[in-house]
Every structure is written in C-alpha cells, then in structure tokens.
Design an enzyme around this catalytic site. Structure first.
Site, PDB file in Angstrom:
ATOM      1  N   TRP A 148     -29.111  30.902  63.408  1.00 31.09           N
ATOM      2  CA  TRP A 148     -28.924  32.259  62.466  1.00 31.09           C
ATOM      3  C   TRP A 148     -27.870  31.834  61.485  1.00 31.09           C
ATOM      4  CZ3 TRP A 148     -24.408  34.642  61.914  1.00 31.09           C
ATOM      5  CH2 TRP A 148     -24.506  36.162  60.732  1.00 31.09           C
ATOM      6  N   HIS A 149     -26.704  31.042  62.079  1.00 28.84           N
ATOM      7  CA  HIS A 149     -25.806  30.644  61.111  1.00 28.84           C
ATOM      8  C   HIS A 149     -26.313  29.449  60.028  1.00 28.84           C
ATOM      9  CE1 HIS A 149     -22.911  32.088  64.303  1.00 28.84           C
ATOM     10  NE2 HIS A 149     -22.356  32.267  63.270  1.00 28.84           N
ATOM     11  N   GLY A 150     -27.141  28.876  60.175  1.00 32.26           N
ATOM     12  CA  GLY A 150     -27.560  27.864  59.366  1.00 32.26           C
ATOM     13  C   GLY A 150     -28.941  27.156  59.426  1.00 32.26           C
TER      14      GLY A 150
ATOM     15  N   PHE B  81     -24.039  32.182  55.147  1.00 30.15           N
ATOM     16  CA  PHE B  81     -24.995  32.465  56.304  1.00 30.15           C
ATOM     17  C   PHE B  81     -25.939  33.857  56.260  1.00 30.15           C
ATOM     18  CE2 PHE B  81     -21.089  30.361  58.202  1.00 30.15           C
ATOM     19  CZ  PHE B  81     -21.706  29.010  58.133  1.00 30.15           C
TER      20      PHE B  81
END
Length: 498
Positions: A339-341, A498
């Site tokens: 999800w972050h990257g 993000f």
C-alpha cells in the site's frame, strides 16, 4: 494545495472556515455544500484533471453503498439462529460488496501498480515485453480508496447508514484528511457531520485546533524540511558512506519521516477541530514503543486499525490457531508494505515488520520479561533497519547503507575528537578535519531523537497543558512566525507519494 503554503494559510483556510459558519446560519445543508465545494477546489488545486476521477469514485461507492444499506436493512435474522447462506439477501449483499471492492482495487491497482507489475514482468523475462505507461498517481487515491472500501464493508455489515449524498461527499472529500489521511471511519464521522453543534462556532475548539495546527506546521517546516537535504545527501552516496555518515543519514530519515507525517496528521486534526470535527489520532509517540506490537499501535494508527478491522480479522485474525494467526499477521503487513509504494523495497519493508510481529507474538507466549531499556533498544533498532529499505531506491542501495552501518573499520571522527578519543585508533578509528557530518548536525539529530523518545507528542501536550492565556499565545505566535518565515522553501509531505 499544501497545508504549508501561503495560499492555504492566508486565503483558503480563513475563507473556508468563515464561509462555512456564515452560510450554515441560513441552513445547515448550505454549510455542508460549502465544505464539499471547498474540498473539491482544494483537491483540484493540485491537478484539476483528476477531480472527475474523485467525483466518479464517490458516486460509484455511494451507489453501491446504498444497495448494501438497503439489503442490510431488509435482512431478517431468524429467531434464535444465525444468518444462513441460503437467505435471498445474502448472495445479493455479498455480490454487491465484491463488486464494489473489485472496482476500488482495480482503480487503485491501475493508477498505482501498473508500472510496478509490468516492470516486474519485464525484469523476470529479461526483456522489455511491455512499454511502461508511467501513469501519474492521483493525489490521495490510496486514502480515499481505503476510506470508501471500509464504508462498503460497514454497509454490508449493517453498521453504516448515509444521511444524504451531500453528507457522503463531505465524508470522502473533507479537506483536512483528503490527500494524506488520517483514514476516517464512516460510522464515527457521519454523526459529526450532521450534528447541530458542528455548524456553530465553538471558540474553544477553534483555539485548540489552531494550537495543534501551528505545532504540526512547525514540526513539518522547521524540523522535517530541515532534515530532508541531510537525508538526501546520505542516501544519494550510499556506496561511499562511512559508519557515522550512514547512521547519521538513517537516524535523520527516521526523524524526518516521523516529523513530516505526524506533523501533517496533527495539522489535519487541528483543521478538523476548527470546524468542530474530531478526526482520529494517527501517531502516539511511536519511537517510545517497547515492542513492535506496541509500535504498530502508535504508528499510522488509522491504517493499522483499518488493516485489523477489514483485513486481519476477516482473514480469521487469531481465531484459528497460532499458525494461521502468524499467516494473517504476515499477509497483513505485506499489504501494508505494498500500500505504501509500488516497489519491492516496500514489500520487503512490510515483510520485515511482519516477521518482527510474528517473533514478538511468539516471544509473548513464552511469558519471559526483559528489561524495558533492552526492549526499547531492540524495537527501535528493528524499526530503523526497516526504514533503510523504506527510503532506499533499490535493494543495492539499502544493502550498501546497512553495510556501512555495521562497518566498524570505517569509523571516522572529527579531528577535534582525537585528543580525547585518540586511543580508539588502535581499533581502526580514524580522525579527519574534513568530516562530512558536522558536529552541529550530529548533535541536532541526537537532540531530536531524545525529544521523540522522552517528550510527549503535541496532542498530549495540548490535552494536558493547553490554556487560553498569554503564555500559550506567545509560544504559539513564536512557532507560527518561525514556520511562516520558512515557507519559502516548503516541500511536499512525504506521504503524498503514497
């Protein structure tokens, strides 16, 4: 539009807040409409081309949610029995929920992960089968997608009910949280959006919100942005770092990320409070944690709660034995990493935290107590190692930095230290007048680390000590003036990516 910009602070914010309370006097729906229009304008300031995408996402999820709400309301539970799978509404509800989630995930996947997956296929194949489209990531898409997906799940469970389409628009777009969180919950926020007291000026809320806003702005502008070039200088020379330079850069990034994201989250909370909305807390002094379990209760708290309620527990949580509990923990952290990257370093970061959580839970089952100082040291070390991969552009860069952090033969101290610490030469330590990291920089990073480890965060400080008096006015004015003077060199918040 950035919170740390002149146009936001001196134009958008006062016009939006004053306008909200003025038009709300005529009719509360006008106040809601005012905030929705202001929030769309706020979002469109970055790139108006993506406003239709946000609007389409809102309309789609509202439409699906209304079907789920209607089905949930008409769902009759048999006397003394559980809901059965063959009941007519069961299949319909599940179908609508799956449809909504698939579309949301597909939308996020297209914009955020297309290049990542195509690039991975090219790398595995050893040839460029696919041309990467290099799709621009719409601002805040991860946040408003997760926010609305949670609403669909709650509607499916019969735990969410919309007041109106306009109120739902406000729920998704309300400007303090729209582009970088915190992730808000439908059943907690909708009652606030329609409460009568929300539409009346509460000067205490305004003053407390303004205090939190200023402190968050100061954290971002005066601390995080100052650390940014130091971090960039270290990570851009990953293959030629000394021991101290590597540790300096990683500790500086550990602090930069915290002050940047927690500063944004606190600004969002302060902005919300000024219009009588209580947004959820996102950080609670995470670097004071004495276990990785505790860390994830304090770091990005709304994301952790989202994953727990809408991923970990639906997968089974800890209800089906230790082995499946560990699997659920690990998968949840992989999802958080992704999800972050869109990159394998983010996936590894998620996996690293997943492994640490599994070890932490297994250790707790042994009921062996360790000294608190040792627990803190182990936790912060694990977190710092994870941040290396989180920040590094590649695994090679991360490995180079980690190698320098453990290469005791590359310790280089400033020349003025030789008189007092000359005996360390016998252990391979050298001294240089041209030391890259200045003593001032090093001491500032150490001082900031002491602050985050021992001092309460601004939300707790305001909660416990804030008074509407001249002393606080003087302190906050000083912080605000200093931050405003630094806005000429403002930068985007790290979590915008993000």
């Amino acid at each position: 539009m950035l919170f740390n910009s002149y146009e936001f602070i001196f134009l958008f914010l006062p016009i939006t807040i004053i306008g909200f309370f003025l038009v709300s006097k005529k009719r509360r729906q006008y106040g809601t409409l005012w905030l929705v229009l202001a929030s769309f304008f706020f979002y469109g300031w970055w790139d108006y081309h993506y406003v239709p995408l946000l609007a389409a996402s809102i309309c789609f999820n509202y439409w699906v949610g209304k079907h789920l709400e209607a089905l949930a309301a008409g769902y009759e539970i048999p006397k003394g029995g559980a809901v059965t799978k063959d009941m007519p509404q069961a299949a319909a509800r599940k179908g609508w929920l799956i449809f909504g989630i698939v579309v949301n995930v597909a939308l996020l996947g297209y914009f955020k992960y297309t290049d990542f997956f195509l690039g991975t296929v090219n790398a595995v194949a050893g040839t460029d089968w696919f041309d990467l489209p290099h799709i621009v990531l719409p601002l805040g898409i991860s946040f408003f997608t997760f926010t609305q997906t949670a609403y669909l799940v709650d509607a499916y469970r019969g735990q969410a009910k919309n007041q109106s389409f306009l109120t739902y628009c406000e729920f998704v777009t309300i400007f303090p949280h729209l582009i970088a969180g915190p992730i808000i919950n439908h059943k907690e926020m909708i009652p606030q959006f329609v409460a009568e007291k929300t539409f009346r000026v509460d000067w205490h809320n305004v003053s407390v919100g303004l205090a939190i806003l200023i402190m968050g702005l100061f954290k971002k502008v005066a601390i995080a942005d100052k650390l940014s070039p130091w971090v960039g200088g270290v990570f851009s020379h990953a293959d030629s770092l000394t021991f101290i330079e590597a540790w300096f850069g990683v500790l500086a990034y550990t602090l930069q990320l915290y002050f940047d994201f927690s500063g944004y989250s606190e600004m969002a909370i302060g902005l919300g409070l000024m219009i009588n909305l209580r947004l959820p807390q996102n950080f609670d002094s995470p670097y004071q944690s004495r276990s990785i379990i505790d860390f994830w209760r304090r770091w990005h708290m709304t994301l952790g709660l989202w994953v727990k309620n809408y991923l970990y527990i639906p997968m089974g949580g800890n209800r089906h034995g230790q082995l499946k509990k560990m699997r659920n923990l690990f998968v949840s952290m992989l999802i958080i990493g992704l999800w972050h990257g869109a990159g394998w370093t983010y996936v590894f970061w998620g996996a690293w935290h997943g492994v640490m959580l599994m070890v932490n839970h297994l250790w707790r089952s042994l009921h062996i107590n360790l000294p608190q100082a040792l627990c803190w040291l182990m936790t912060i070390t694990g977190v710092i190692i994870g941040w290396v991969f989180f920040r590094a552009a590649s695994f090679g860069e991360a490995q180079s930095i980690l190698y320098a952090m453990t290469d005791f033969q590359s310790i280089v101290l400033p020349a003025f230290c030789e008189k007092a610490l000359g005996f360390l030469s016998a252990f391979g330590v050298t001294f240089s007048a041209a030391h890259v990291v200045s003593t001032k920089q090093f001491l500032e990073v150490v001082a900031l680390f002491v602050v985050v480890v021992f001092i309460p965060n601004p939300l707790r400080v305001v909660q416990q000590y804030f008074k509407e008096n001249n002393k606080w006015l003087l302190v906050l004015t000083a912080l605000l003036v200093y931050a405003l003077l630094k806005l000429n060199s403002y930068s985007e918040f790290l979590y915008f990516q993000f």
